[in-house]
Design an enzyme around this catalytic site. Structure first.
Site, PDB file in Angstrom:
ATOM      1  N   HIS A 357       0.799  -1.230   0.000  1.00  0.00           N
ATOM      2  CA  HIS A 357       0.000   0.000   0.000  1.00  0.00           C
ATOM      3  C   HIS A 357       0.827   1.273   0.000  1.00  0.00           C
ATOM      4  O   HIS A 357       0.256   2.365   0.126  1.00  0.00           O
ATOM      5  CB  HIS A 357      -0.935   0.043   1.215  1.00  0.00           C
ATOM      6  N   LYS A 545      -8.502  13.990   4.341  1.00  0.00           N
ATOM      7  CA  LYS A 545      -7.627  12.816   4.338  1.00  0.00           C
ATOM      8  C   LYS A 545      -6.651  12.980   5.478  1.00  0.00           C
ATOM      9  O   LYS A 545      -6.605  14.043   6.091  1.00  0.00           O
ATOM     10  CB  LYS A 545      -6.873  12.707   3.015  1.00  0.00           C
ATOM     11  N   ARG A 546      -5.846  11.942   5.789  1.00  0.00           N
ATOM     12  CA  ARG A 546      -4.854  12.122   6.828  1.00  0.00           C
ATOM     13  C   ARG A 546      -3.919  13.273   6.489  1.00  0.00           C
ATOM     14  O   ARG A 546      -3.677  13.576   5.322  1.00  0.00           O
ATOM     15  CB  ARG A 546      -4.040  10.833   7.002  1.00  0.00           C
ATOM     16  N   LYS A 551       0.908  14.370   1.028  1.00  0.00           N
ATOM     17  CA  LYS A 551      -0.427  14.672   0.501  1.00  0.00           C
ATOM     18  C   LYS A 551      -0.579  16.162   0.177  1.00  0.00           C
ATOM     19  O   LYS A 551      -1.530  16.579  -0.457  1.00  0.00           O
ATOM     20  CB  LYS A 551      -1.492  14.226   1.486  1.00  0.00           C
ATOM     21  N   THR A 653      -8.483   6.617  -1.966  1.00  0.00           N
ATOM     22  CA  THR A 653      -9.838   6.079  -2.130  1.00  0.00           C
ATOM     23  C   THR A 653     -10.855   7.195  -1.877  1.00  0.00           C
ATOM     24  O   THR A 653     -11.971   7.142  -2.379  1.00  0.00           O
ATOM     25  CB  THR A 653     -10.097   4.910  -1.161  1.00  0.00           C
ATOM     26  N   LYS A 657     -14.683   8.566  -3.636  1.00  0.00           N
ATOM     27  CA  LYS A 657     -15.907   8.925  -2.906  1.00  0.00           C
ATOM     28  C   LYS A 657     -16.405  10.301  -3.330  1.00  0.00           C
ATOM     29  O   LYS A 657     -17.606  10.537  -3.479  1.00  0.00           O
ATOM     30  CB  LYS A 657     -15.645   8.882  -1.389  1.00  0.00           C
TER      31      LYS A 657
HETATM   32  C1  26Q Z   1       3.314   0.172  10.494  1.00  0.00           C
HETATM   33  C2  26Q Z   1       4.147  -0.252  11.505  1.00  0.00           C
HETATM   34  C3  26Q Z   1       3.998   0.234  12.797  1.00  0.00           C
HETATM   35  C4  26Q Z   1       2.984   1.143  13.069  1.00  0.00           C
HETATM   36  C5  26Q Z   1       2.132   1.566  12.047  1.00  0.00           C
HETATM   37  C6  26Q Z   1       2.306   1.095  10.744  1.00  0.00           C
HETATM   38  C7  26Q Z   1       1.405   1.550   9.657  1.00  0.00           C
HETATM   39  C8  26Q Z   1       0.047   1.723   9.902  1.00  0.00           C
HETATM   40  C9  26Q Z   1      -0.809   2.166   8.900  1.00  0.00           C
HETATM   41  C10 26Q Z   1       1.874   1.811   8.387  1.00  0.00           C
HETATM   42  C11 26Q Z   1       1.010   2.243   7.387  1.00  0.00           C
HETATM   43  C12 26Q Z   1      -0.336   2.418   7.621  1.00  0.00           C
HETATM   44  C13 26Q Z   1      -1.314   2.863   6.631  1.00  0.00           C
HETATM   45  C14 26Q Z   1      -1.127   2.979   5.331  1.00  0.00           C
HETATM   46  C15 26Q Z   1      -2.182   3.429   4.413  1.00  0.00           C
HETATM   47  O1  26Q Z   1      -3.279   3.765   4.829  1.00  0.00           O
HETATM   48  N1  26Q Z   1      -1.926   3.462   3.108  1.00  0.00           N
HETATM   49  C16 26Q Z   1      -2.938   3.895   2.143  1.00  0.00           C
HETATM   50  O2  26Q Z   1      -3.631   2.728   1.681  1.00  0.00           O
HETATM   51  C17 26Q Z   1      -4.724   3.092   0.863  1.00  0.00           C
HETATM   52  C18 26Q Z   1      -5.480   1.825   0.513  1.00  0.00           C
HETATM   53  O3  26Q Z   1      -4.762   1.070  -0.410  1.00  0.00           O
HETATM   54  C19 26Q Z   1      -4.254   3.828  -0.369  1.00  0.00           C
HETATM   55  O4  26Q Z   1      -5.382   4.255  -1.095  1.00  0.00           O
HETATM   56  C20 26Q Z   1      -3.416   5.042   0.011  1.00  0.00           C
HETATM   57  O5  26Q Z   1      -2.869   5.646  -1.136  1.00  0.00           O
HETATM   58  C21 26Q Z   1      -2.314   4.619   0.966  1.00  0.00           C
HETATM   59  O6  26Q Z   1      -1.612   5.754   1.434  1.00  0.00           O
END
Ligand code: 26Q
Length: 812
Positions: A357, A545-546, A551, A653, A657
């Site tokens: 991702h 978004k976050r 971004k 995503t 929406k």
């Molecule tokens: C990893 C290790 C330790 C703590 C936290 C994490 C961690 C947690 C969440 C690393 C990454 C995330 C989230 C990533 C994320 O949301 N990516 C998004 O995924 C979406 C669905 O595929 C995409 O549409 C986005 O582009 C992408 O940024």
């Protein structure tokens, strides 16, 4: 459409029964909260029955199942979605007529299940809905966090975090499964012993923690299936250490108790960023171990041996977070089921698939070897063996190429690389948009792609369009239903038929009226929630978004400052009145992101002090963005900001929406924006800025933000304004970040894309001000082209191309 067969009378009886059994009240005495719970319990009963029928069908057909492992499921609310998908909204609305409350009011009592950060977690939730709607036998596995993503409170422009207490109110959706309890082991040591079966590993002195299952159901729409989301709660093993007890060390026994339960206490609030904490590693292993034990036990109960596992089960790793499933499955097959290494590896790699991702370096998971060795000693020895064998193979393929082998290794320089492990242990690897899937093959996974090109594939993300269109925007759906019928709810590709109405003046006018109405509703919501005044007659330009540097909320802000300075110079400058709406949470420890939030809030305040300018320019920061707010915001949006630096946003995503609700996108050619532009046509989307390959090219030659600064007087003024500041506070640190930041100034190239962004913004404003009909036509084309971006389509592709999974439509 297939609805659950339940009469109004039966619904009434159900509700009455729950009120009496669980709260001991008669209908006339019931409080709203009690009614909410009684209705939820009634809906759960209906789902349970549907689930039971489908389960029987699945068993009878000996069908393959998919298990979707993910550290996050950002579910939001469930009541509205459940009654909608079951086709019983009207029945329950009617059944409630004898009470002093509407179904709509009950929806509002439900807290969001915020067990996720953003895109990845919401995607997982959308997929459960699509799996059930497509009649696929599916289970999601995650953790029953006591606290989901923090609540955001903005205090004087600064984000502060409060705990998200969701369980009172949220737990009526969860069914505790006391029959599904597994033991997960940590710490201790491994003893290796030669026996007649070869080298055996015995795991000694481990700390044991129990995983208790809690199930949540997600019904499909017009379908036979119900997906189950199984959430594990950590519980200390009940056989207290009697030695400590009898020594009178009551307190330290209780401490162990607490430590065990810490594992499912809270979701890490990091998005696209790794937090290398020992507790996070424990959470990941806890999820994986409990889920795999459960999957294997069920499989053995049904089919006896584990040899058929690849035929009956697909296990999906949503990003690398559950990658320990690979060594854990090896452990269970070898240590607990007496399989040989080769047989176990064959099964593991036939069962597991992995989705990537992100390509952001800071989000690529690695763990120190010694941490894994200490916390998970048996997993560590297995990882070493996976790595040893892999490197041996690589040595044969690429003799002498140490660099390559060290890049591809699962372990090197005392770190375990979870992405390499995930690719090596999976039969398929996919990216989440066409562009992203190409990028991973050329960058982070180039070596692996050269090694096994057939492993790599693409599945472009999609959304649960029923949630974001049918449930969130009933007014738009009423128009769609008149024009093209209701079939698009089940089959989103039917939205394409709406395109025929692009020259129908009355439809275009209705579209404009519906948008105006949704804007009014949102303005009212914002006023009630935050006391903010929004003029619904302004153009709504939204970035939700976050909050993350890549971004580029900052690029958006630079452009707002640009317009602000023009109006400060001359408030009478003609300009399309706009409201810029921001909604975003920042990771708790992410200083720069919090600083950008403060800049937005202070800029907003500064503008409000100039009433004449404020008529044309309003900036709003919506506090505590979550799924429920998103459902209100998407339908009210006119411009969708998707402005990440090209190559950085894997898919996005939110972009989908907004699109399905008729917003026009201003965006870079990044992530799924690329495919959105192909589907809707270039003239209906506002693409600007550097492309991914141009970004790489500039990087190779060395990026210099000051070149743009020196050649653009507008940028110079904006940077000066940042230094002077807003609302009495200087933002010189952000100016420095853009011009002199280290190790590199303006790492996400806001300066490089500024001119093209501004020009495109101006184009959009002019169109809105002068050609409203043209605007509505483009909005209509966006709605008509959004069907491809349904999660139903993504899931079909996963099922066919990756999981080898069949839909189970049983004739009735
Ligand atoms: C990893 C290790 C330790 C703590 C936290 C994490 C961690 C947690 C969440 C690393 C990454 C995330 C989230 C990533 C994320 O949301 N990516 C998004 O995924 C979406 C669905 O595929 C995409 O549409 C986005 O582009 C992408 O940024």
């Amino acid at each position: 459409m297939k609805k659950e067969q339940i009469t109004q009378q039966a619904a009434k009886e159900l509700i009455k029964g729950k009120l009496s059994r669980y709260f001991g009240v008669a209908p006339s005495e019931a409080r709203k909260e009690q009614l909410y719970k009684a209705v939820v319990m009634s809906v759960r009963d209906i789902m349970l029955e549907k689930r039971h029928k489908f389960h029987t069908v699945t068993k009878g057909a000996k069908a393959k199942r998919v298990y979707y492992l993910c550290m996050e499921f950002l579910m939001g609310r469930s009541l509205k979605n459940s009654v909608y998908n079951l086709g019983v909204t009207d029945v329950f609305a009617e059944a409630l007529k004898e009470y002093d409350v509407t179904l709509e009011e009950l929806y509002e009592l439900e807290p969001d299940a915020g067990l996720g950060n953003g895109g990845l977690g919401r995607l997982a939730a959308c997929f459960l809905d699509a799996l059930a709607t497509g009649d696929y036998p599916a289970m999601g596995y995650s953790i029953r966090y006591d606290y989901g993503l923090f609540k955001q409170k903005i205090v004087d422009g600064w984000q502060t975090e409060l705990p998200d207490v969701w369980l009172p109110g949220g737990e009526v959706w969860l069914t505790q499964r006391s029959d599904k309890v597994f033991t997960v082991k940590f710490d201790g040591y491994v003893e290796e012993k030669w026996t007649e079966n070869g080298l055996e590993s015995i795991y000694r002195d481990a700390k044991e923690i129990q995983a208790v299952a809690y199930d949540m159901m997600v019904s499909g729409y017009d379908s036979q299936a119900v997906s189950v989301l199984r959430l594990w709660k950590a519980r200390s093993v009940q056989n207290f250490d009697m030695k400590l007890f009898s020594q009178g060390d009551y307190a330290s026994v209780m401490k162990d108790d607490n430590e065990a339960e810490l594992i499912s206490k809270v979701l890490y609030p990091a998005d696209n960023h790794v937090e290398g904490k020992s507790l996070r590693l424990k959470q990941q292993y806890f999820l994986v171990s409990a889920s795999l034990q459960n999957i294997l036990a069920d499989h053995k109960r049904r089919y006896g041996s584990l040899k058929l596992l690849p035929k009956m089960a697909a296990i999906h790793l949503n990003d690398t977070h559950p990658a320990l499933a690979i060594p854990e499955l090896m452990r269970l097959l070898i240590d607990e089921n007496a399989m040989s290494w080769d047989e176990a590896w064959n099964i593991t790699t036939s069962v597991c698939a992995y989705t990537n991702h992100t390509v952001l370096a800071e989000a690529l998971e690695t763990w120190p070897e010694d941490l894994i060795a200490r916390r998970l000693p048996r997993i560590y020895t297995i990882l070493k063996e996976i790595n040893r064998r892999f490197c041996e193979d690589l040595w044969v393929r690429f003799p002498g190429d140490w660099d390559k082998i060290s890049r591809m290794a699962i372990m090197s320089y005392n770190t375990v690389k979870m992405a390499n492990l995930s690719v090596h242990g999976s039969h398929h690897v996919n990216g989440v948009s066409g562009l992203h899937s190409e990028i991973i093959k050329e960058s982070i996974f180039k070596d692996f792609y050269d090694y096994t090109p057939s492993k790599f594939t693409n599945v472009t993300n999609g959304i649960a369009h029923r949630r974001w269109l049918n449930q969130s925007n009933p007014e738009l759906c009423a128009l769609l239903n008149e024009c093209i019928g209701e079939g698009y709810a089940k089959d989103a590709s039917k939205l394409a038929e709406f395109k025929k109405f692009e020259n129908d003046e009355s439809v275009l006018k209705r579209l404009g009226e519906i948008k105006a109405l949704k804007k009014e509703q949102f303005a009212e919501f914002a006023y009630k929630k935050q006391g903010i005044i929004i003029n619904p007659n302004t153009l709504f330009d939204v970035q939700a978004k976050r909050l993350h540097e890549y971004k580029r909320q900052l690029l958006n802000v630079l452009h707002i400052i640009h317009d602000y300075l023009i109006l400060k110079d001359n408030p009478d400058t003609p300009m399309q009145p706009k409201t810029y709406i921001f909604a975003a949470k920042a990771a708790a420890g992410y200083y720069m992101a919090k600083k950008i939030i403060k800049l937005i809030c202070y800029l907003a305040e500064d503008i409000r002090k100039n009433p004449k300018i404020a008529e044309k320019l309003n900036v709003v920061y919506m506090e505590d963005y979550n799924v429920t707010m998103s459902e209100k915001l998407m339908p009210a949006s006119e411009i969708s900001e998707q402005i990440s630096l090209a190559g950085k946003e894997a898919s996005g995503t939110g972009n989908m929406k907004f699109m399905i609700n008729g917003a026009l996108t201003i965006g870079t050619l990044d992530g799924a924006n690329v495919e959105m532009s192909e589907h809707v046509g270039n003239e209906n989307i506002y693409i600007f800025g550097l492309k991914a390959d141009e970004v790489s090219e500039i990087w190779r030659n060395g990026y210099s933000a000051s070149v743009y600064y020196n050649s653009d007087p507008a940028l110079r003024k904006i940077v000066e304004a940042l230094i002077v500041g807003f609302n009495g506070e200087s933002f010189a640190d952000i100016a420095n970040y853009l011009l002199t930041g280290s190790p590199i100034a303006d790492p996400y190239m806001c300066m490089a894309d500024f001119q093209s962004y501004t020009a495109t913004q101006n184009e959009l404003s002019a169109l809105y001000a002068q050609e409203k009909k043209e605007w509505n036509k483009k909005a209509l084309r966006n709605i008509a082209a959004a069907g491809y971006f349904a999660a139903d389509r993504s899931i079909r592709e996963y099922a066919e191309n990756i999981w080898g999974l069949k839909a189970l439509h049983e004739k009735e």
